[in-house]
Enzyme design. Structure first.
Site, short mmCIF file in Angstrom:
data_model
loop_
_atom_site.label_atom_id
_atom_site.label_comp_id
_atom_site.label_asym_id
_atom_site.label_seq_id
_atom_site.Cartn_x
_atom_site.Cartn_y
_atom_site.Cartn_z
N LYS A 1 8.52 45.08 41.91
CA LYS A 1 8.20 44.19 43.05
C LYS A 1 8.23 44.99 44.36
CE LYS A 1 11.47 41.51 44.94
NZ LYS A 1 12.46 40.42 45.15
N ASP A 2 9.23 45.80 44.53
CA ASP A 2 9.37 46.55 45.79
C ASP A 2 8.34 47.67 45.87
OD1 ASP A 2 12.98 46.15 46.05
OD2 ASP A 2 11.30 44.81 46.49
N HIS B 1 15.73 41.81 54.91
CA HIS B 1 17.00 42.44 54.51
C HIS B 1 16.75 43.43 53.39
CE1 HIS B 1 20.89 42.44 52.11
NE2 HIS B 1 21.12 43.16 53.20
N HIS C 1 13.46 42.34 51.85
CA HIS C 1 13.20 41.02 51.26
C HIS C 1 13.42 39.87 52.24
CE1 HIS C 1 14.20 43.01 47.13
NE2 HIS C 1 13.02 43.40 47.62
N GLU D 1 41.19 38.04 53.08
CA GLU D 1 40.40 36.82 53.00
C GLU D 1 38.95 37.21 53.31
OE1 GLU D 1 42.14 34.10 55.79
OE2 GLU D 1 43.89 33.72 54.54
N LYS E 1 22.28 35.54 55.53
CA LYS E 1 23.09 36.24 54.53
C LYS E 1 24.29 36.90 55.18
CE LYS E 1 18.88 37.24 52.01
NZ LYS E 1 17.78 38.21 51.91
N ARG F 1 16.95 48.16 47.44
CA ARG F 1 16.50 46.78 47.22
C ARG F 1 16.03 46.23 48.57
NH1 ARG F 1 19.24 44.32 42.37
NH2 ARG F 1 20.47 45.97 41.37
N ARG G 1 50.95 47.80 46.41
CA ARG G 1 50.08 47.44 45.26
C ARG G 1 48.62 47.70 45.59
NH1 ARG G 1 51.56 41.32 45.06
NH2 ARG G 1 51.28 41.75 47.28
N TYR H 1 26.95 38.93 48.43
CA TYR H 1 26.53 38.29 49.68
C TYR H 1 26.31 36.80 49.54
CZ TYR H 1 21.90 39.43 47.69
OH TYR H 1 20.81 39.59 46.87
N GLN I 1 25.17 29.59 48.24
CA GLN I 1 25.02 30.47 47.07
C GLN I 1 25.67 31.81 47.36
OE1 GLN I 1 21.07 30.55 45.23
NE2 GLN I 1 21.21 32.79 45.00
N ASP I 2 26.34 32.34 46.35
CA ASP I 2 26.99 33.65 46.47
C ASP I 2 26.33 34.58 45.46
OD1 ASP I 2 30.05 35.28 46.07
OD2 ASP I 2 29.25 34.72 48.03
N ASN I 3 25.89 35.73 45.89
CA ASN I 3 25.21 36.68 45.00
C ASN I 3 26.05 37.93 44.80
OD1 ASN I 3 23.04 34.92 44.96
ND2 ASN I 3 21.96 35.96 46.63
#
Ligand SMILES: Cc1cn([C@H]2C[C@H](O)[C@@H](COP(=O)(O)OP(=O)(O)O[C@H]3O[C@H](C)C(=O)[C@H](O)[C@H]3O)O2)c(=O)[nH]c1=O
Length: 187
Positions: free
Chosen positions: A167-168, A121, A64, A29, A74, A61, A24, A134, A48-50
């Site tokens: 911003k960057d 990062h 930061h 995990e 992270k 990106r 399949r 992340y 927190q998960d982004n």
């Protein structure tokens, strides 16, 4: 068995969970504290998960950080596509201050990069519609959010003119930036 690889930056790790393949597809995990503990790795708690999607290949990106006391560790992985992911040690007093590593993370290789707090990062996408997911050890705090110019540390991102946020585009050069991080011993 989960795979753990050290990098040239002490404390920054490459973590590759196993994939259980069948006709399949696969099951993996993507995060299991117990598996990491059995491999001798204890990471801080995540709060927190982004999840971010970048439509264009060559979207960059970074670089930061969130300043203390909102500094974030992270655990970064690529859910779709491929990125070149970079971490830079910016802890004042660190033996590896200003040094960085870059790793290719992709859906295909399933590699994850653990980046402790005190590191810049950033990543550049290598395919269209790349998704990066992340976990962070601290919540987002807009006022503590900061950026350093992607092109001011001699990093070879493999692209001369990436897609950038305003911003960057406006971020200060590394040489003009004062780090808010202090090295407190091996992470
Ligand atoms: C980071 C973040 C952003 N936002 C909001 C703020 C803006 O309205 C929007 C886009 O934010 P930003 O342009 O800062 O997103 P990125 O350029 O992807 O920034 C991230 O990129 C690099 C690779 C990172 O490691 C950091 O997590 C983060 O700085 O999402 C939130 O609501 N929560 C968050 O945790």
């Amino acid at each position: 068995m989960i795979e753990i690889e050290e990098t040239a930056l002490p404390g920054v790790l490459i973590i590759t969970p196993p994939r259980h393949a069948d006709d399949r597809g696969f099951f993996s995990e993507s995060w299991n504290r117990q598996s990491l503990s059995k491999a001798g790795i204890e990471l801080p708690d995540f709060v927190q998960d982004n999840h971010c999607l970048s439509h264009q290949s060559g979207t960059l990106r970074g670089l930061h950080y969130q300043a203390p006391p909102h500094a974030q560790g992270k655990l970064v992985r690529c859910g779709r596509g491929r990125v070149y992911d970079v971490a830079v040690d910016v802890r004042e007093g660190s033996p590896t201050y200003g040094q960085r590593i870059g790793e290719e993370l992709s859906f295909e290789n399933g590699r994850q990069l653990w980046i402790p707090a005190g590191f810049l990062h950033g990543f550049v996408t290598r395919e269209p519609d790349t998704e990066v997911i992340y976990k962070c050890t601290a919540h987002y705090d807009c006022a503590s959010d900061g950026a350093v110019c992607w092109d001011s540390l001699g990093i070879d991102w493999g692209i001369a003119e990436p897609v950038l946020s305003e911003k960057d585009r406006a971020a200060p050069a590394f040489a003009d930036w004062k780090t808010p991080f202090i090295y407190e011993g091996h992470t």
